[in-house]
Write a protein that holds these residues in place. Structure first.
Motif, PDB file in Angstrom:
ATOM      1  N   ASN A  76      -3.380  -1.770   3.089  1.00 55.12           N
ATOM      2  CA  ASN A  76      -3.756  -2.816   2.146  1.00 55.12           C
ATOM      3  C   ASN A  76      -5.261  -3.007   2.183  1.00 55.12           C
ATOM      4  N   LEU A  77      -5.845  -3.157   1.012  1.00 57.14           N
ATOM      5  CA  LEU A  77      -7.270  -3.462   0.903  1.00 57.14           C
ATOM      6  C   LEU A  77      -7.452  -4.575  -0.111  1.00 57.14           C
ATOM      7  N   SER A  78      -8.479  -5.383   0.100  1.00 53.98           N
ATOM      8  CA  SER A  78      -8.832  -6.341  -0.938  1.00 53.98           C
ATOM      9  C   SER A  78      -9.521  -5.559  -2.056  1.00 53.98           C
ATOM     10  N   LYS A 106     -13.515  -1.539  -3.785  1.00 53.83           N
ATOM     11  CA  LYS A 106     -14.722  -1.220  -4.548  1.00 53.83           C
ATOM     12  C   LYS A 106     -15.829  -0.729  -3.616  1.00 53.83           C
ATOM     13  N   THR A 107     -16.010  -1.422  -2.505  1.00 54.70           N
ATOM     14  CA  THR A 107     -17.083  -1.086  -1.563  1.00 54.70           C
ATOM     15  C   THR A 107     -16.847   0.246  -0.863  1.00 54.70           C
ATOM     16  N   HIS A 108     -15.578   0.544  -0.572  1.00 53.63           N
ATOM     17  CA  HIS A 108     -15.227   1.750   0.184  1.00 53.63           C
ATOM     18  C   HIS A 108     -14.379   2.689  -0.677  1.00 53.63           C
ATOM     19  N   SER A 117     -13.622   6.281   0.650  1.00 50.57           N
ATOM     20  CA  SER A 117     -12.716   6.209   1.799  1.00 50.57           C
ATOM     21  C   SER A 117     -11.294   5.881   1.354  1.00 50.57           C
ATOM     22  N   MET A 118     -11.184   4.981   0.388  1.00 52.92           N
ATOM     23  CA  MET A 118      -9.867   4.609  -0.130  1.00 52.92           C
ATOM     24  C   MET A 118      -9.182   5.822  -0.757  1.00 52.92           C
ATOM     25  N   VAL A 158      -2.127   3.215  -1.102  1.00 52.61           N
ATOM     26  CA  VAL A 158      -2.963   2.093  -0.659  1.00 52.61           C
ATOM     27  C   VAL A 158      -2.771   0.959  -1.655  1.00 52.61           C
ATOM     28  N   GLN A 159      -2.346  -0.191  -1.159  1.00 55.19           N
ATOM     29  CA  GLN A 159      -2.158  -1.367  -2.014  1.00 55.19           C
ATOM     30  C   GLN A 159      -3.472  -2.123  -2.122  1.00 55.19           C
TER      31      GLN A 159
END
Length: 86
Positions: free
Chosen positions: A3-5, A10-12, A15-16, A25-26
């Motif tokens: 999970n990512l915000s 956006k920042t990573h 990597s995502m 990845v949620q």
């Protein structure tokens, strides 16, 4: 599933994308899920499964029509509204 915000995604972003090659990845916005990023291979697999299910349902419908296993359209939608299904 990771999970990512939305901000982390956006920042990573790079990597995502790499993480999504291994597992979906949620992405969450304001703490709520809004999207899932997955590999193109996983997406194609899901689309193939959906198409196969549609073909199976279509074949079943043809057999039902040929065998005169039919129901009235209004009755069908009444059952659908009521949540009745097999």
């Amino acid at each position: 599933m990771d999970n990512l915000s939305a901000n982390e995604a956006k920042t990573h972003f790079g990597s995502m994308l790499m993480r999504a090659q291994k597992a979906p990845v949620q992405i969450n916005k304001n703490g709520k899920p809004v999207a899932v990023v997955m590999s193109a291979e996983d997406y194609q697999s899901i689309e193939s499964m959906k198409l196969e299910l549609l073909k199976i349902r279509s074949d079943r419908a043809r057999l039902d029509v040929a065998a005169a296993r039919l129901i009235d359209g209004e009755a069908f939608f009444d059952e659908l509204d009521a949540g009745d299904h097999d």
